[in-house]
Design an enzyme around this catalytic site. Sequence first.
Site, mmCIF file in Angstrom:
data_model
loop_
_atom_site.group_PDB
_atom_site.id
_atom_site.type_symbol
_atom_site.label_atom_id
_atom_site.label_comp_id
_atom_site.label_asym_id
_atom_site.label_seq_id
_atom_site.Cartn_x
_atom_site.Cartn_y
_atom_site.Cartn_z
ATOM 1 N N ASP A 191 0.833 -1.204 0.000
ATOM 2 C CA ASP A 191 0.000 0.000 0.000
ATOM 3 C C ASP A 191 0.868 1.255 0.000
ATOM 4 O O ASP A 191 1.950 1.258 0.598
ATOM 5 C CB ASP A 191 -0.907 -0.020 1.243
ATOM 6 C CG ASP A 191 -2.072 0.930 1.102
ATOM 7 O OD1 ASP A 191 -2.295 1.470 -0.004
ATOM 8 O OD2 ASP A 191 -2.775 1.147 2.104
ATOM 9 N N ASN A 208 -10.674 -2.810 -5.683
ATOM 10 C CA ASN A 208 -9.887 -1.847 -6.484
ATOM 11 C C ASN A 208 -10.420 -1.730 -7.911
ATOM 12 O O ASN A 208 -10.132 -0.759 -8.608
ATOM 13 C CB ASN A 208 -8.411 -2.277 -6.597
ATOM 14 C CG ASN A 208 -7.610 -2.135 -5.318
ATOM 15 O OD1 ASN A 208 -6.640 -2.862 -5.115
ATOM 16 N ND2 ASN A 208 -7.995 -1.208 -4.452
ATOM 17 N N ARG A 211 -11.861 1.481 -9.243
ATOM 18 C CA ARG A 211 -11.038 2.705 -9.392
ATOM 19 C C ARG A 211 -11.241 3.298 -10.790
ATOM 20 O O ARG A 211 -11.714 2.614 -11.698
ATOM 21 C CB ARG A 211 -9.562 2.357 -9.182
ATOM 22 C CG ARG A 211 -9.266 2.093 -7.722
ATOM 23 C CD ARG A 211 -7.794 2.100 -7.434
ATOM 24 N NE ARG A 211 -7.590 1.929 -6.004
ATOM 25 C CZ ARG A 211 -6.423 2.064 -5.389
ATOM 26 N NH1 ARG A 211 -5.350 2.371 -6.069
ATOM 27 N NH2 ARG A 211 -6.326 1.897 -4.094
ATOM 28 N N ARG A 248 2.076 -5.044 6.123
ATOM 29 C CA ARG A 248 1.336 -4.029 5.371
ATOM 30 C C ARG A 248 2.114 -2.722 5.426
ATOM 31 O O ARG A 248 2.409 -2.210 6.500
ATOM 32 C CB ARG A 248 -0.071 -3.810 5.921
ATOM 33 C CG ARG A 248 -0.810 -2.759 5.091
ATOM 34 C CD ARG A 248 -2.272 -2.627 5.417
ATOM 35 N NE ARG A 248 -2.894 -1.751 4.430
ATOM 36 C CZ ARG A 248 -4.164 -1.786 4.064
ATOM 37 N NH1 ARG A 248 -4.982 -2.656 4.607
ATOM 38 N NH2 ARG A 248 -4.631 -0.949 3.156
ATOM 39 N N GLU A 307 1.543 -13.665 12.150
ATOM 40 C CA GLU A 307 2.068 -12.493 12.854
ATOM 41 C C GLU A 307 1.942 -11.300 11.907
ATOM 42 O O GLU A 307 2.096 -11.460 10.690
ATOM 43 C CB GLU A 307 3.553 -12.715 13.205
ATOM 44 C CG GLU A 307 3.786 -13.865 14.154
ATOM 45 C CD GLU A 307 3.197 -13.607 15.540
ATOM 46 O OE1 GLU A 307 3.234 -12.456 16.001
ATOM 47 O OE2 GLU A 307 2.693 -14.567 16.152
HETATM 48 C C1 FPP Z 1 -2.094 0.174 -3.327
HETATM 49 O O1 FPP Z 1 -1.602 1.491 -3.274
HETATM 50 C C2 FPP Z 1 -1.497 -0.484 -4.459
HETATM 51 C C3 FPP Z 1 -2.206 -0.996 -5.486
HETATM 52 C C4 FPP Z 1 -3.675 -0.958 -5.611
HETATM 53 C C5 FPP Z 1 -1.487 -1.617 -6.622
HETATM 54 C C6 FPP Z 1 -0.253 -2.366 -6.215
HETATM 55 C C7 FPP Z 1 0.476 -2.655 -7.439
HETATM 56 C C8 FPP Z 1 1.809 -2.698 -7.545
HETATM 57 C C9 FPP Z 1 2.771 -2.586 -6.415
HETATM 58 C C10 FPP Z 1 2.364 -2.962 -8.869
HETATM 59 C C11 FPP Z 1 2.295 -4.437 -8.950
HETATM 60 C C12 FPP Z 1 2.471 -4.943 -10.241
HETATM 61 C C13 FPP Z 1 2.329 -6.272 -10.502
HETATM 62 C C14 FPP Z 1 2.728 -6.782 -11.789
HETATM 63 C C15 FPP Z 1 1.766 -7.248 -9.557
HETATM 64 P P1 FPP Z 1 -2.629 2.670 -3.474
HETATM 65 O O2 FPP Z 1 -2.756 2.961 -4.929
HETATM 66 O O3 FPP Z 1 -3.909 2.331 -2.785
HETATM 67 O O4 FPP Z 1 -1.872 3.819 -2.755
HETATM 68 P P2 FPP Z 1 -2.514 4.963 -1.863
HETATM 69 O O5 FPP Z 1 -3.183 4.268 -0.692
HETATM 70 O O6 FPP Z 1 -1.323 5.750 -1.449
HETATM 71 O O7 FPP Z 1 -3.465 5.733 -2.738
#
Ligand code: FPP
Length: 231
Positions: A18, A66, A69, A179, A198
């Site tokens: 996150d 998600n 979005r 997390r 954990e």
């Molecule tokens: C949450 O951060 C993250 C996501 C919804 C996407 C996670 C994706 C990646 C790390 C890229 C992964 C790629 C592959 C190929 C698996 P957020 O967008 O909710 O961040 P925020 O809470 O700061 O808005």
Amino acid sequence: MAEKRQNRIPRHVAIIMDGNGRWAKKRLLPRGAGHRAGLERMIALSEHAFDCGVEYLTLYALSAENLSRPEDELQGLFRLFREYFTENAEKLKAKGIRLNVIGDLSLLPEDLVGIIRRGVESTAGGGRGALTLALAYGGRQEIVAACNEAVRRGKEVTAEEFERLLWTGEIPPLDFLIRTGREVRLSNFLLWQAAYAEFYFTDTLFPDFSDGEFDEALRSFAARERRFGKV
Ligand code: FPP
């Protein structure tokens, strides 16, 4: 006897990645730039985790929720997933890591599902570890799907049998859940599997979650006493 203080590495680690959006916002960049930075971090961190001796790494890349979005953010994420599976399957295979996916793939674009399936099939023989990506994933949805499967089979199941009907049925129990990004909640991730895991929560935004901080998390895990409800 309950498993007491331990020095070993958790066999199965999961990460809620996150904070990509906030990472981008802090730099006045579009959210997509945060996801790109998150992807790069994810690739390097997974390699590090397997080098540390983790055997199963499960990463929350897209929740079912998600999917509501904005379309441009979703299309950007789908592009990253396509790129990841196309460019990384061979590299993972060479390292003996199998790719695995959990979630409701019917919610994803058809061409992406084809790319994912090819990546999963091509790495199937890897014996060193498994990298599982949770895509269009929801823990409640997973539990409902397992219940429906049990009903379809027409006989009562034990907890152990039920566990094998989950999307994670082939993966060993979750030991450690990390997390990033300051939120202290599960957000529908691995609800059943987290029962005796954990937890490690950090304020660090995922693109900044370094190998060093992962090592710190492992040290925190090693210092815990796991009793699994026993004394
Ligand atoms: C949450 O951060 C993250 C996501 C919804 C996407 C996670 C994706 C990646 C790390 C890229 C992964 C790629 C592959 C190929 C698996 P957020 O967008 O909710 O961040 P925020 O809470 O700061 O808005």
